[in-house]
Design a protein around this motif. Structure first.
Motif, PDB file in Angstrom:
ATOM      1  N   GLY A   1       0.794  -1.376   0.037  1.00  0.00           N
ATOM      2  CA  GLY A   1       0.053   0.002   0.010  1.00  0.00           C
ATOM      3  C   GLY A   1       0.933   1.253  -0.207  1.00  0.00           C
TER       4      GLY A   1
ATOM      5  N   GLY B   1      -7.447   0.551   1.046  1.00  0.00           N
ATOM      6  CA  GLY B   1      -6.970  -0.376  -0.113  1.00  0.00           C
ATOM      7  C   GLY B   1      -7.492  -1.655  -0.369  1.00  0.00           C
TER       8      GLY B   1
ATOM      9  N   GLN C   1      -5.848   1.851  -4.584  1.00  0.00           N
ATOM     10  CA  GLN C   1      -5.440   2.608  -3.414  1.00  0.00           C
ATOM     11  C   GLN C   1      -6.211   3.961  -3.534  1.00  0.00           C
ATOM     12  OE1 GLN C   1      -2.923   1.684  -0.683  1.00  0.00           O
ATOM     13  NE2 GLN C   1      -4.156   3.174   0.192  1.00  0.00           N
TER      14      GLN C   1
ATOM     15  N   LYS D   1      -6.623   5.803   4.652  1.00  0.00           N
ATOM     16  CA  LYS D   1      -6.092   5.051   3.576  1.00  0.00           C
ATOM     17  C   LYS D   1      -6.958   4.011   3.372  1.00  0.00           C
ATOM     18  CE  LYS D   1      -1.211   6.648   4.692  1.00  0.00           C
ATOM     19  NZ  LYS D   1      -0.160   6.263   5.126  1.00  0.00           N
TER      20      LYS D   1
END
Length: 797
Positions: free
Chosen positions: A169, A475, A497, A473
Motif C-alpha cells: 500500500g 486499499g 489505493q 487510506k
C-alpha cells in the motif's frame, strides 16, 4: 497440538507474500509441533553465522508476534533479506542503535545518522516504510524516529524488501523494513537476564553507560506469553580527539539519555486451526543533559551565521525546562484461521494502533525575509534601518508532535489448480486512519539571550506547526502466484489505493510571528509610522482526495540448482508529508487535491543469486522513476515539485566459507539519480541518495560457539550534486567526504551465559556521518564518535 498449514500467514504476509512467495527444494515444513519448533529454533541459532547472504531462511512456529514477509525466500522475484537474531545480537553490544546495526547489514540502506533521527535514511533513493510487528512506524507525518522505537535486544529478526511495492500500500516507495520482536519458543518457562556497559575511548565518567534487561515467558498447551523489559542509560559522546560532542540541536541525539523498552506478547490457540495473538510494545527515552551547543558570543552563530562559524563544542551549564524525548506505544491484535469454514483457505484479520510523541531541542527561528518584504511593501527601503529592525525578527521555539495511527487489515489465501498450474490466490482489503498534530512552544527570549542559548524556559506562547491533519487510506488487492514449471515462478497482481486527507483551519507560524513582531514594543512605533497594522491571516480547512490503481509483476527462474535469475516491476504510491509541507505556507493558501498531490513511483528490478560450494553471492540492479519530487529548499521549507525524477543503481553481496571456522564477505551498493530542472537533468543530493557504500567482514568461529569478527563500513565521497545544483537557486545540495570505519566484535561462550564485546571505530577515525555533512546548517557539522567500547553478559536459565 495443531498442524500449521504452510499458508497460515499473518496479515502482512497476506498483503505482500504474493510478491514474495516461492518454493525451495530444501525448505523446512512449518507443520511442526511446539517441541519440534523449539528444537529446530535451537539448532538454527547455534549454527547460524552472522552474514548478509541470502540463503534459504525458514520461519517456524517460533514467530508468534511478528508478521513474516515470507516463509521461504530462495526464489522471490525481489531483493529480499532476513536478518537473524544472531546477527542482531552480535552487532548490538554497547550503545549501538538499530540504525547502526541495519546500516551495517542491509546493503542498500543509508548510513546511520549518529543521532536520534533516521532522516535521510533511504533505500533505492526513496523513503522506507518501517514496520514494527507489521504495524506501520512510518506515517504520512514522519518524525524520522522510526528506528528509535524498540531496544535491539528485543528483536527476533528484521525482514527487508527493497524497492517500491504496490501490495502493501501507500508509503513504501523505497521498500519495507519490518522489525519483528521476540516471541515464545516451545513449552515451559523461559528466563533471560541481560547486563551491559559502554564507554568512549578515554573512559571518561561522562561517557559511561549501562544496560539491564529481563525476559520472562511461559508456553503451555494452548496459551503462551512473553515479556521483555530493557532499561538503558547512555552517557555523553566524545570525538576522536577526546572532546565532548555538541548536542544535535536540529534532530536531537542520544547523549545523556535514559530509555525504557517493553515488549509483550500473548497468544491463544482457540482450535487446531484458529489462533489469536496480541503484541504490545512501549518505548520511551528522555534526555537529561547539562550540555548545550555553542552559539558563539552574543549568539552570533544564530544571528549572523556567515560571520561566526560555530565551534561545535559542548558547553556545560545547559538548563532546558523540557528536555527532548520520544515515546511510542503499539498494539497489534491478529486472528488467523488456517482452515476457514473448512475450505482449506486461510483467513487473517489484524487490527492495530500506534501512538507516537516526540519533542525536539529548543532552537532559534528567524524570519528577516518575511518581515523585510512587509517593510519594503510599506515604503521602508533604507538598508541600514532595515538591518537594524530585522535584527529583532527572531524567536526561540521548541517543537512537539503527536501522531496516532489505527488500522484494520483482512486477507484470504487459497491454493488452487488453475489450468493445471499450482496457484496461490491472495486477496484482501485494508483501512488506516492517521491523526497528527504539531505545536511549537515559545521560549522566553530574554532568558535564552542572557544564557547565550543554554537556558530555555517556556513563555506560554504556542504556534501551529502545520494544521491538525487526518489522513484515511483505503486499499484492496488481488494477486496470483503461479508455478509455471518446477523452475519458473511468476507473480502478478493489482491494488486499488485511495488516499484522503482533511486539514483543520490554522494560522501559519510565520503569520503569527509577523503579527507579534510588528506589534512588539521595540518595533510597534516604527511600524505604526509606516502604517503597518499586521494581522495574522489564516489558512482555511481543506481536503484532498486521490486514488490510484497499482500493478505488480514479477518472475524468477532457476537456471541451475545453484543459480537463479529474477525480475520484478511494482508501483508505489504515497503523499508528501502534508502537515509538514503546509507548515510554512502563508495566509490564503488553499488546501485541495491540486495543490497537495501524491507521488507514484514505478520500480524495476532484475538480478541473479547463486550458491556454488562455499560461496554465496547476489547481484541486482534497479531503476525507479516518478513525476514529482519532494524536497527541502535552501530555507528548509518543504515543497512538492512537479518534475520528473529517476533513480538507478546496483547492489550486491558475497560471502565465502574459507573453512569450517573462517568466513569472509561483504556488500556494495551504488545509487545515482537525477531530477529534471528546466530541461536539464541535475544530480540528486546525498539527503536523498546514499553515496557509494560498501561493507566487508572476516569472522572466525571457535568450536565451543564463540566468535570474533572484524568488519568495515565505507562511504564514498561525492560532489556531483553540489556542482550540478549550482544551476538550481532553490537547491541545498552539499558535497560528501568519504570515510571508512573498522569494528571488532564478537561473543564468548562461558560456562554459564555468554559475553559479548565490541570495539567500534577501532582506528579512532575523525569523520562526519552523511547526515551531519549534508543536512541543516554549519551548527549540524558535528563529528562522529571516536573509538567506543561495549561489553555485555547474557544468561538464560
Amino acid at each position: 497440538m495443531k498442524s500449521h498449514h504452510q499458508v497460515a500467514l499473518s496479515v502482512l504476509t497476506l498483503c505482500i507474500s504474493q510478491q514474495l512467495y516461492a518454493q525451495t527444494d530444501n525448505a523446512v515444513d512449518v507443520s511442526l509441533d511446539a517441541q519440534d519448533s523449539a528444537e529446530l529454533a535451537s539448532s538454527t541459532v547455534s549454527n547460524d553465522t552472522p552474514n548478509v547472504t541470502l540463503d534459504t531462511i525458514n520461519v517456524t512456529a517460533k514467530a508468534r508476534t511478528g508478521t513474516a514477509l515470507a516463509q521461504k525466500i530462495s526464489e522471490m522475484p525481489a531483493v529480499t533479506q532476513v536478518i537473524t537474531e544472531n546477527e542482531i545480537q552480535m552487532q548490538a553490544t554497547g550503545d549501538r542503535t538499530t540504525g547502526d546495526i541495519l546500516a551495517q547489514l542491509i546493503p542498500s540502506l543509508g548510513a546511520s545518522s549518529g543521532s536520534t533521527s533516521n532522516y535521510g535514511t533511504t533505500m533505492h533513493g526513496r523513503p522506507v516504510q518501517f514496520l514494527l510487528n507489521g504495524v506501520p512506524l512510518s506515517s504520512s507525518r514522519s518524525l524520522s524516529r522510526e528506528l528509535n522505537s524498540i531496544d535491539p535486544a528485543q528483536l527476533e529478526r528484521v525482514e527487508v524488501l527493497s524497492g517500491a511495492t504496490s501490495i502493501y500500500g501507500a508509503g513504501a516507495a523505497g521498500g519495507l523494513i519490518n522489525l519483528v520482536t521476540k516471541s515464545l519458543v516451545g513449552y515451559g518457562p523461559i528466563r533471560q537476564t541481560r547486563v551491559g556497559v559502554s564507554s568512549s575511548r578515554g573512559f571518561e565518567s561522562d561517557s559511561l553507560g549501562y544496560h539491564v534487561g529481563q525476559t520472562l515467558g511461559y508456553g503451555g498447551e494452548r496459551v503462551y506469553g512473553r515479556l521483555d523489559v530493557d532499561y538503558d542509560n547512555k552517557g555523553g559522546k566524545f570525538d576522536s580527539k577526546g572532546n565532548r560532542i555538541s548536542p544535535d540541536a536540529n534532530q536531537t541525539d542520544q547523549q545523556d539519555t535514559e530509555s525504557l523498552s517493553v515488549n509483550g506478547s500473548l497468544g491463544v490457540e482457540l482450535t487446531d486451526s484458529q489462533r489469536l495473538d496480541l503484541a504490545v510494545t512501549y518505548y520511551k527515552d528522555e534526555q537529561n543533559t547539562d550540555y548545550g551547543p555553542d552559539y558563539g558570543d552574543n549568539l552570533q552563530v544564530l544571528l549572523k551565521p556567515k560571520d561566526a562559524p560555530p565551534s561545535l563544542k559542548a558547553i556545560d551549564g545547559a538548563n532546558v525546562e523540557n528536555e527532548p524525548y520520544t515515546e511510542k506505544s503499539s498494539v497489534n491484535l491478529s486472528y488467523s484461521d488456517d482452515d476457514f469454514v473448512g475450505s482449506g483457505s486461510s483467513l487473517s484479520l489484524t487490527g492495530y494502533y500506534r501512538d507516537e510523541k516526540g519533542r525536539f531541542y529548543p532552537s532559534g527561528k528567524d524570519f528577516p525575509k518575511q518581515a523585510g518584504k512587509v517593510w519594503v511593501a510599506n515604503g521602508l527601503t533604507d538598508k541600514s534601518t532595515l538591518e537594524e529592525l530585522l535584527g529583532g525578527a527572531v524567536v526561540v521555539t521548541q517543537s512537539e508532535a503527536d501522531i496516532e495511527v489505527m488500522g484494520l487489515r483482512a486477507a484470504m489465501q487459497t491454493e488452487k489448480e488453475v489450468a493445471g498450474k499450482k496457484t496461490l490466490l491472495s486477496y484482501g482489503a485494508d483501512f488506516e486512519r492517521e491523526n497528527s498534530e504539531q505545536t511549537y512552544y515559545g521560549q522566553d527570549l530574554n532568558t535564552f539571550l542572557a544564557s547565550n542559548g543554554l537556558s530555555a524556559q517556556t513563555n506560554g506562547l504556542t504556534y501551529n506547526g502545520g494544521p491538525d491533519t487526518t489522513i484515511d487510506k483505503w486499499g484492496a488487492f488481488v494477486n496470483a502466484d503461479v508455478d509455471l514449471t518446477d523452475k519458473w515462478h511468476t507473480s502478478a497482481g493489482v491494488r486499488y489505493q485511495k488516499l484522503k486527507s482533511e486539514t483543520d483551519a490554522f494560522t501559519p507560524i510565520y503569520e503569527q510571528l509577523l503579527e507579534e513582531y510588528f506589534n512588539s514594543p521595540a518595533i510597534s512605533g516604527t511600524s505604526a509610522a509606516y502604517g503597518i497594522d499586521y494581522q495574522a491571516g489564516d489558512v482555511e480547512k481543506g481536503s484532498t482526495d486521490h486514488d490510484k490503481t497499482l500493478f505488480n509483476l514479477g518472475t524468477s527462474y532457476q537456471l541451475t540448482p545453484n543459480d537463479q535469475i529474477f525480475a520484478n516491476f511494482s508501483q508505489g504510491f504515497t503523499t508528501a508529508d502534508i502537515q509538514r509541507a503546509l507548515r510554512d505556507v502563508r495566509a490564503g493558501f488553499v488546501v485541495n487535491s491540486d495543490n497537495v498531490q501524491p507521488i507514484t513511483t514505478n520500480n524495476y528490478e532484475f538480478g541473479w543469486q547463486g550458491k556454488h560450494g562455499d560461496t554465496a553471492a547476489r547481484l541486482s540492479g534497479f531503476y525507479n522513476e516518478s513525476d514529482k519530487v519532494v524536497r527541502f529548499t535552501d530555507s528548509y521549507t518543504v515543497e512538492v515539485v512537479d518534475t520528473d525524477e529517476r533513480v538507478y543503481g546496483v547492489e550486491g553481496s558475497l560471502s565465502h566459507d574459507i573453512s569450517d571456522k573462517w568466513q569472509v564477505g561483504g556488500s556494495v551498493a551504488y545509487t545515482r539519480g537525477q531530477y529534471d530542472k528546466d530541461g536539464d537533468w541535475l544530480e540528486l543530493d546525498a539527503v536523498r541518495l546514499t553515496p557509494l557504500k560498501g561493507t566487508a567482514f572476516a569472522q572466525y568461529n571457535f568450536d565451543e560457539g564463540s566468535n570474533i569478527r572484524l568488519q568495515a563500513l565505507a562511504i564514498g565521497g561525492d560532489d556531483k550534486a553540489f556542482k550540478d545544483q549550482q544551476k538550481d537557486p532553490d537547491s541545498s545540495a552539499l558535497p560528501v567526504t568519504g570515510y571508512m570505519t573498522l569494528d571488532v566484535l564478537g561473543q564468548v561462550e562461558m560456562p554459564v551465559g555468554r559475553v559479548g564485546y565490541g570495539v567500534y571505530n577501532l582506528l579512532n577515525k575523525d569523520y562526519l556521518t552523511v547526515y551531519h555533512q549534508t543536512t541543516y546548517g554549519d551548527l549540524n557539522r558535528l563529528p562522529a564518535s571516536g573509538t567506543t567500547y561495549g561489553l555485555s553478559y547474557t544468561v538464560d536459565y
